[in-house]
Write a protein that holds these residues in place. Structure first.
Motif, PDB file in Angstrom:
ATOM      1  N   GLU A 189       0.824  -1.211   0.000  1.00 33.54           N
ATOM      2  CA  GLU A 189       0.000   0.000   0.000  1.00 33.54           C
ATOM      3  C   GLU A 189       0.858   1.261   0.000  1.00 33.54           C
ATOM      4  OE1 GLU A 189      -3.127   0.413  -0.565  1.00 33.54           O
ATOM      5  OE2 GLU A 189      -3.455  -1.755  -0.713  1.00 33.54           O
ATOM      6  N   GLN A 190       1.958   1.242   0.734  1.00 37.54           N
ATOM      7  CA  GLN A 190       2.874   2.381   0.726  1.00 37.54           C
ATOM      8  C   GLN A 190       3.483   2.572  -0.661  1.00 37.54           C
ATOM      9  OE1 GLN A 190       5.482   1.058   3.884  1.00 37.54           O
ATOM     10  NE2 GLN A 190       4.566   2.463   5.385  1.00 37.54           N
TER      11      GLN A 190
ATOM     12  N   ASP B  29       0.837   4.046  -3.093  1.00 41.50           N
ATOM     13  CA  ASP B  29       0.607   5.452  -2.767  1.00 41.50           C
ATOM     14  C   ASP B  29       1.753   6.333  -3.256  1.00 41.50           C
ATOM     15  OD1 ASP B  29      -0.940   7.545  -1.225  1.00 41.50           O
ATOM     16  OD2 ASP B  29       0.945   7.635  -0.134  1.00 41.50           O
TER      17      ASP B  29
ATOM     18  N   GLU C  55       1.898   6.459  -7.207  1.00 36.81           N
ATOM     19  CA  GLU C  55       0.792   7.257  -7.739  1.00 36.81           C
ATOM     20  C   GLU C  55       1.012   8.751  -7.488  1.00 36.81           C
ATOM     21  OE1 GLU C  55      -3.289   4.872  -7.871  1.00 36.81           O
ATOM     22  OE2 GLU C  55      -2.430   4.863  -5.865  1.00 36.81           O
ATOM     23  N   LYS C  56       1.535   9.098  -6.325  1.00 39.58           N
ATOM     24  CA  LYS C  56       1.799  10.504  -6.017  1.00 39.58           C
ATOM     25  C   LYS C  56       2.901  11.062  -6.921  1.00 39.58           C
ATOM     26  CE  LYS C  56       0.336  10.704  -1.166  1.00 39.58           C
ATOM     27  NZ  LYS C  56       0.772  10.810   0.241  1.00 39.58           N
TER      28      LYS C  56
END
Length: 208
Positions: free
Chosen positions: A168-169, A172, A175-176
């Motif tokens: 998940e990290q 994230d 995507e950022k």
């Protein structure tokens, strides 16, 4: 057939898995939408380029999907994730994470073609260190590299940005980074040049 009808180029692969593979059924379906003399272009990023009539694009995409082929736009988009060519061991090498990451980032529009790569172990068969965004599974975590460049006299490996991320990290952070590039990058500005201009530290702060 009206040979003057506009054609559209599609990037096609057999989905995200270990190695760039196509089966006989997939090859047969691809051939159905080619004429004598047409050629397939094999890219270095585990994709095939095929040109199809503009009026048949959606039909072709659907037929390809039915046999497990994935279609991507050609141009200034995030490419499909490049993966290892030789390894196996789906769970051990984190392939479900690679599949999910590709689902989240591929096809996104960016200032210039962006090439992400993934490898399931430190051997690095997927060449993550010489692509724009690279992910390497190390033990139970994922290391994230950015800014690699494979071609030219100024070729270089990417910079290790974050270590031992959870899935998940990882999703994230990547995507950022792509969002920052899409919003702040100049038209046709390669990712490594964007990093040099925008600043590695600024990227780190933006995704913290």
């Amino acid at each position: 057939m009206d040979h003057k009808e506009k054609k559209v180029k599609l990037a096609v692969n057999g989905g995200i898995s270990f190695g760039a593979k196509l089966n006989a059924k997939q090859l047969t379906v691809i051939a159905e939408y080619m004429n004598d003399g047409d050629e397939l272009e094999l890219t270095t990023f585990q994709q095939l380029y095929i040109e199809v009539l503009e009026t048949k694009v959606e039909l072709v995409k659907e037929k390809f999907k039915e046999v497990g082929l994935s279609c991507y736009p050609v141009g200034n988009y995030v490419k499909s994730l490049r993966t290892c060519n030789f390894c196996k061991g789906e769970e051990e090498e984190g392939m479900p994470v690679a599949i999910e990451l590709n689902k989240r980032i591929a096809r996104k529009e960016v200032p210039f073609t962006l090439r992400p790569a993934y490898t399931g172990c430190p051997v690095g068969c997927g060449e993550p260190l010489v692509n724009d965004i690279g992910v390497m599974k190390v033990r139970d975590g994922y290391d994230l590299y950015i800014g690699g460049k494979a071609k030219g006299k100024d070729a270089k490996t990417g910079t290790l940005l974050m270590e031992q991320l959870t899935p998940e990290q990882l999703y994230d952070a990547v995507e950022k980074i792509i969002t920052i590039y899409a919003e702040q990058g100049k038209k046709r500005e390669p990712f490594f040049k964007f990093i040099n201009r925008y600043g590695l530290e600024n990227i780190k702060e933006s995704i913290a």
